[in-house]
Design a protein around this motif. Structure first.
Motif, PDB file in Angstrom:
ATOM      1  N   PHE A   1      23.292 -52.471 -34.266  1.00 50.82           N
ATOM      2  CA  PHE A   1      22.031 -51.721 -34.285  1.00 50.82           C
ATOM      3  C   PHE A   1      21.813 -51.071 -35.653  1.00 50.82           C
ATOM      4  O   PHE A   1      22.763 -50.788 -36.385  1.00 50.82           O
ATOM      5  N   THR A   2      20.546 -50.839 -35.951  1.00 48.45           N
ATOM      6  CA  THR A   2      20.177 -49.922 -37.024  1.00 48.45           C
ATOM      7  C   THR A   2      19.311 -48.828 -36.401  1.00 48.45           C
ATOM      8  O   THR A   2      18.897 -48.928 -35.251  1.00 48.45           O
ATOM      9  N   VAL A   3      19.029 -47.784 -37.174  1.00 52.33           N
ATOM     10  CA  VAL A   3      18.308 -46.645 -36.608  1.00 52.33           C
ATOM     11  C   VAL A   3      17.519 -45.931 -37.696  1.00 52.33           C
ATOM     12  O   VAL A   3      17.921 -45.930 -38.867  1.00 52.33           O
ATOM     13  N   PHE A   4      16.385 -45.337 -37.304  1.00 52.26           N
ATOM     14  CA  PHE A   4      15.645 -44.502 -38.255  1.00 52.26           C
ATOM     15  C   PHE A   4      14.803 -43.482 -37.507  1.00 52.26           C
ATOM     16  O   PHE A   4      14.524 -43.623 -36.311  1.00 52.26           O
ATOM     17  N   LYS A   5      14.442 -42.436 -38.232  1.00 53.07           N
ATOM     18  CA  LYS A   5      13.521 -41.423 -37.731  1.00 53.07           C
ATOM     19  C   LYS A   5      12.186 -41.604 -38.437  1.00 53.07           C
ATOM     20  O   LYS A   5      12.138 -41.697 -39.669  1.00 53.07           O
ATOM     21  N   ILE A   6      11.127 -41.653 -37.674  1.00 47.31           N
ATOM     22  CA  ILE A   6       9.806 -41.790 -38.289  1.00 47.31           C
ATOM     23  C   ILE A   6       9.497 -40.589 -39.176  1.00 47.31           C
ATOM     24  O   ILE A   6       8.803 -40.712 -40.193  1.00 47.31           O
ATOM     25  N   SER A   7      10.035 -39.417 -38.824  1.00 43.72           N
ATOM     26  CA  SER A   7       9.809 -38.230 -39.659  1.00 43.72           C
ATOM     27  C   SER A   7      10.438 -38.378 -41.047  1.00 43.72           C
ATOM     28  O   SER A   7      10.145 -37.600 -41.953  1.00 43.72           O
ATOM     29  N   GLY A   8      11.308 -39.382 -41.230  1.00 46.37           N
ATOM     30  CA  GLY A   8      11.884 -39.633 -42.548  1.00 46.37           C
ATOM     31  C   GLY A   8      11.021 -40.515 -43.417  1.00 46.37           C
ATOM     32  O   GLY A   8      11.249 -40.626 -44.623  1.00 46.37           O
ATOM     33  N   ILE A   9       9.998 -41.147 -42.807  1.00 48.28           N
ATOM     34  CA  ILE A   9       9.136 -42.050 -43.580  1.00 48.28           C
ATOM     35  C   ILE A   9       7.657 -41.745 -43.371  1.00 48.28           C
ATOM     36  O   ILE A   9       6.794 -42.531 -43.740  1.00 48.28           O
TER      37      ILE A   9
ATOM     38  N   THR B   1       4.957 -35.518 -40.979  1.00 51.51           N
ATOM     39  CA  THR B   1       4.831 -35.107 -39.577  1.00 51.51           C
ATOM     40  C   THR B   1       3.609 -34.225 -39.334  1.00 51.51           C
ATOM     41  O   THR B   1       3.100 -34.169 -38.210  1.00 51.51           O
ATOM     42  N   ASP B   2       3.138 -33.532 -40.359  1.00 47.90           N
ATOM     43  CA  ASP B   2       1.919 -32.735 -40.184  1.00 47.90           C
ATOM     44  C   ASP B   2       0.721 -33.638 -39.899  1.00 47.90           C
ATOM     45  O   ASP B   2      -0.146 -33.299 -39.080  1.00 47.90           O
ATOM     46  N   ILE B   3       0.697 -34.777 -40.563  1.00 49.56           N
ATOM     47  CA  ILE B   3      -0.385 -35.730 -40.327  1.00 49.56           C
ATOM     48  C   ILE B   3      -0.253 -36.349 -38.934  1.00 49.56           C
ATOM     49  O   ILE B   3      -1.242 -36.508 -38.208  1.00 49.56           O
ATOM     50  N   LEU B   4       0.974 -36.659 -38.535  1.00 53.72           N
ATOM     51  CA  LEU B   4       1.200 -37.209 -37.195  1.00 53.72           C
ATOM     52  C   LEU B   4       0.771 -36.209 -36.122  1.00 53.72           C
ATOM     53  O   LEU B   4       0.146 -36.580 -35.121  1.00 53.72           O
ATOM     54  N   ALA B   5       1.113 -34.926 -36.335  1.00 54.04           N
ATOM     55  CA  ALA B   5       0.741 -33.887 -35.369  1.00 54.04           C
ATOM     56  C   ALA B   5      -0.776 -33.713 -35.303  1.00 54.04           C
ATOM     57  O   ALA B   5      -1.349 -33.528 -34.222  1.00 54.04           O
ATOM     58  N   LYS B   6      -1.426 -33.774 -36.440  1.00 54.78           N
ATOM     59  CA  LYS B   6      -2.885 -33.658 -36.490  1.00 54.78           C
ATOM     60  C   LYS B   6      -3.532 -34.829 -35.753  1.00 54.78           C
ATOM     61  O   LYS B   6      -4.523 -34.653 -35.023  1.00 54.78           O
ATOM     62  N   LYS B   7      -2.967 -36.010 -35.938  1.00 54.59           N
ATOM     63  CA  LYS B   7      -3.476 -37.200 -35.255  1.00 54.59           C
ATOM     64  C   LYS B   7      -3.334 -37.043 -33.737  1.00 54.59           C
ATOM     65  O   LYS B   7      -4.268 -37.335 -32.980  1.00 54.59           O
ATOM     66  N   GLN B   8      -2.162 -36.556 -33.275  1.00 56.14           N
ATOM     67  CA  GLN B   8      -1.946 -36.395 -31.843  1.00 56.14           C
ATOM     68  C   GLN B   8      -2.864 -35.335 -31.248  1.00 56.14           C
ATOM     69  O   GLN B   8      -3.303 -35.457 -30.096  1.00 56.14           O
ATOM     70  N   ALA B   9      -3.170 -34.308 -32.047  1.00 54.21           N
ATOM     71  CA  ALA B   9      -4.041 -33.228 -31.568  1.00 54.21           C
ATOM     72  C   ALA B   9      -5.503 -33.652 -31.494  1.00 54.21           C
ATOM     73  O   ALA B   9      -6.360 -32.888 -31.026  1.00 54.21           O
ATOM     74  N   GLY B  10      -5.804 -34.866 -31.953  1.00 46.72           N
ATOM     75  CA  GLY B  10      -7.174 -35.374 -31.881  1.00 46.72           C
ATOM     76  C   GLY B  10      -8.073 -34.868 -32.993  1.00 46.72           C
ATOM     77  O   GLY B  10      -9.303 -34.988 -32.895  1.00 46.72           O
ATOM     78  N   LYS B  11      -7.477 -34.318 -34.044  1.00 50.38           N
ATOM     79  CA  LYS B  11      -8.265 -33.816 -35.162  1.00 50.38           C
ATOM     80  C   LYS B  11      -8.579 -34.945 -36.130  1.00 50.38           C
ATOM     81  O   LYS B  11      -7.822 -35.904 -36.267  1.00 50.38           O
ATOM     82  N   THR B  12      -9.695 -34.808 -36.811  1.00 48.63           N
ATOM     83  CA  THR B  12     -10.114 -35.835 -37.761  1.00 48.63           C
ATOM     84  C   THR B  12      -9.285 -35.758 -39.034  1.00 48.63           C
ATOM     85  O   THR B  12      -9.144 -34.692 -39.644  1.00 48.63           O
ATOM     86  N   LEU B  13      -8.711 -36.890 -39.423  1.00 50.17           N
ATOM     87  CA  LEU B  13      -7.934 -36.937 -40.655  1.00 50.17           C
ATOM     88  C   LEU B  13      -8.858 -37.118 -41.846  1.00 50.17           C
ATOM     89  O   LEU B  13      -9.893 -37.793 -41.748  1.00 50.17           O
ATOM     90  N   SER B  14      -8.473 -36.494 -42.947  1.00 49.69           N
ATOM     91  CA  SER B  14      -9.232 -36.702 -44.183  1.00 49.69           C
ATOM     92  C   SER B  14      -8.985 -38.125 -44.681  1.00 49.69           C
ATOM     93  O   SER B  14      -8.114 -38.845 -44.162  1.00 49.69           O
TER      94      SER B  14
END
Length: 410
Positions: free
Chosen positions: A139-147, A150-163
């Protein structure tokens, strides 16, 4: 005797694997290494000392003090495989000698800029290349927060419009995720995506399930993480299985109890919403073992990695494998623990014929300090992991002292 508290009838059965065989647990350790382990876990037994040590280490690196070698020879060598992939090779070979596989785990926490994300992606590609064709690196492994930011990911999940800039960076992050999964698919190397905080986990899930639908058509290549301390996670696991069945792909599941307990509770209290995690540990334990049962019951579609240091849950899964008439070497079920911890679980399971992998973190000493700090903190205190580890290490040291000496050959 153990009890399996699962959905089927309560059953009492003699354990088919014992974690008390310390000779098997520590066969890979020399007397000197065992004593070093004893001193490290002995120091971790005291939470105040652990916090003080972490603070001194951080300050020492900041001030350029000569503490690097001390850390490298002690806590780093206990919990990490090396500073780079090549340095991990002797550990990988040693583990394989005792039937334990490894996962190269790049444990450097990235900064929130695109150059850092790209550098991390390139290193992750190197772990895939190093694992290609290696049975003992399955296996290999990674965290998306490493690439990804996460602020943009959180904004996306909250349904806010991204710039416009944020949208571009989100697309770049998604491309990195898909690129890593595609590379793993082409190399025939399974790839796990670690769990994240709840406020952007849905976005992570969306990417991972899309990758599963693309790359898990013939077998499970991409694995998502299900953190069972969330009270909705058992339902989410079942929903994921339903989606896999409906769309005709294999579901790769990594089960863990959860990594962000205090952070989740603090954020929920601060923002005034119900905490997504169970209030009681026993509820997490219950859901974890139910999830094990669900995955094995649906083994035709689900491939499972059980990532836990909980002895009972490991026994439960070993029993489930045998009860279902599966070969203990069946590639659909793996047990996983962190390197440097719970060797009595890992090596005894491997000795009994089950598939076992150790997460093998690596990276420059200074840059894996956050990882080492978390390992030290979670192992600290009388009720922490260090108490159990200390007890077992002490027992093995005593056992070795009482072994009869071999006669000298003239």
């Amino acid at each position: 005797m153990i009890y399996l508290h699962l959905d089927f009838n309560l059953m009492e059965t003699k354990p088919n694997v014992s974690f008390e065989n310390l000779q098997a647990a520590f066969a890979h350790k020399t007397d000197k290494e065992l004593k070093k382990m004893y001193h490290i876990f002995g120091l971790m037994h005291y939470p105040l000392l652990v916090k003080l040590g972490i603070g001194i280490a951080r300050l020492g690196f900041k001030l350029g003090l000569p503490i690097r070698n001390t850390i490298k020879k002690t806590v780093f060598s206990q919990f990490c495989g090396g500073e780079n992939i090549d340095a991990c090779e002797p550990v990988v070979v040693l583990l394989a000698k005792y039937g334990v596989d490894a996962i190269l785990d790049y444990s450097v926490e990235g900064k929130k800029d695109e150059d850092s994300f790209e550098n991390t992606k390139e290193e992750l590609l190197r772990t895939i290349a190093a694992s290609k064709g290696r049975k003992n690196l399955p296996f290999t492994v990674f965290k998306i927060s490493g690439i990804a930011d996460t602020d943009i990911l959180a904004k996306k999940q909250a349904g806010k419009t991204l710039s416009e800039s944020e949208s571009k960076r989100f697309d770049l992050a998604r491309a990195r995720v898909m690129g890593l999964c595609e590379t793993a698919f082409n190399a025939d190397v399974r790839i796990m995506v670690d769990g994240e905080e709840s406020w952007f986990q849905d976005v992570v899930d969306g990417m991972v399930f899309e990758a599963m639908q693309r790359f898990n058509q013939k077998t499970a290549i991409v694995f998502n993480t299900f953190q069972m301390y969330r009270h909705d996670m058992l339902r989410r696991l079942k929903d994921a299985h339903h989606d896999a069945v409906a769309k005709g792909y294999f579901l790769g599941v990594k089960l863990v109890r959860g990594a962000y307990l205090e952070k989740e509770r603090e954020r929920a209290e601060k923002l005034g919403y119900k905490s997504p995690v169970h209030e009681l540990k026993r509820d997490t334990d219950r859901d974890y073992d139910k999830a094990l049962q669900f995955c094995v019951n649906n083994k035709q579609r689900v491939h499972l990695i059980s990532g836990t240091h909980n002895e009972l849950s490991n026994l439960v899964l070993s029993e489930l494998v045998d009860l279902h008439g599966m070969k203990r070497s069946d590639e659909r079920v793996y047990f996983a623990q962190l390197y440097g911890m719970s060797d009595h679980i890992s090596f005894n399971l491997a000795k009994a014929g089950y598939n076992v992998v150790k997460y093998l973190p690596y990276g420059p000493v200074e840059e894996v300090l956050p990882y080492l700090s978390r390992r030290a903190e979670e192992n600290s205190g009388i009720s922490g992991q260090s108490s159990r580890e200390l007890q077992l290490i002490k027992q093995e040291i005593r056992r070795r002292k009482h072994l009869p000496k071999l006669p000298k050959i003239a």
